[in-house]
Design an enzyme around this catalytic site. Sequence first.
Site, short mmCIF file in Angstrom:
data_model
loop_
_atom_site.label_atom_id
_atom_site.label_comp_id
_atom_site.label_asym_id
_atom_site.label_seq_id
_atom_site.Cartn_x
_atom_site.Cartn_y
_atom_site.Cartn_z
N SER A 144 63.51 36.47 15.56
CA SER A 144 63.65 35.02 15.75
C SER A 144 62.28 34.45 16.08
O SER A 144 61.37 35.18 16.51
CB SER A 144 64.61 34.75 16.91
OG SER A 144 64.61 33.40 17.29
N TYR A 157 67.29 35.87 25.72
CA TYR A 157 67.30 35.93 24.25
C TYR A 157 65.88 36.17 23.74
O TYR A 157 65.66 36.98 22.83
CB TYR A 157 67.87 34.64 23.68
CG TYR A 157 68.07 34.67 22.18
CD1 TYR A 157 69.14 35.36 21.63
CD2 TYR A 157 67.21 33.99 21.33
CE1 TYR A 157 69.35 35.39 20.26
CE2 TYR A 157 67.40 34.01 19.95
CZ TYR A 157 68.47 34.71 19.42
OH TYR A 157 68.66 34.74 18.06
#
Length: 257
Positions: A144, A157
Site C-alpha cells: 500500500s 495498518y
Amino acid sequence: MTAAGSEAGLRDKVAIVTGGASGLGRATALALAKAGARVVVADLDAQGGREVAEMVDGHFRACDVSDLDANRALVDFAQEQYGGVDIAFLNAGVATGCGVGDDFDPARYRRAMGANLDGVVFGTHAVLPALRARGGGSIVATASLAGLAAVPFDPLYAANKHAVVGLARSLGPALAPDNVRFNAVCPGFAESRIIDHLRGMLSEQGLPVIPAELVADTVLRILTGDATGECWFIQAGRDPEPFRFRNVPGPGTPVGV
C-alpha cells in the site's frame, strides 16, 4: 509491453490469487484469465470466490491466509488441479480497525497482522517449493502507499504494509538465485472492501478512488517484466511505476579521526 506481449508471457501459466473474491483480487484474477493464465481463486468469502472462479473458468479454494497449513493446502490444491504453480498474487488483506491507544484491541491487531503480513510470509513459504519445481516463477504481494509513507490515522495498518514493502525489497534479491521474482504493488485508496469505512471521508475531501482494474494492470505489468525487489506505487492520475527509495547513508568518519 503490449497486450499481445502480456498474453504471450502469461498464457497457460498457473496463478494463485488470494483475496480473489472481490476488489483487487477479483480484478486481477479476471485480467490473468483474459491473458490466458489458469487461475485458482482463494478467499474466505466462498460465495464471492466461487463466482469469480466461475467467471475465469478456474477453481476456488477457501483459505485463511493467516494459517500456514491453509496456505500449504492451497498450493497443494493448485498443483493437483493444474500440475504446478507459476504465479502467486498474495493480495488478501483486512482493515486494522484499532490503534495503539485507548482503542487498542489485541484481537483486531492480531487479525490484521495475520492477514496483511502473515498471509504474505506464509503464502511465500508455502508456494516457494512449487515455484522452484517449475524452474522459477513470480510472486507479487499487495502492500500500500501506507507502506511507503506515515499514516497517523492508522499506524498499525502502516506497520503491516511497511513490513510487506521490506519483504519485497529484501526477498527480491534473496530469491533471485532460484529464478523467483518477488515484487509488491502499493496502491493508494483503491476500490476494495478495505476502504468501505473511509468512503465518506474520501468523498468529503474529494479524493479519487483508484479503479481496481488499474491495480490489476500493474500486477500484470510486473508479472510480464523481469525486475525483482520493486515496489510499484499506484496513485490516481499518475502512471504506476517503481518507487525510488533513497539509499541509507553509509558509515561516516568518527569525529577526531
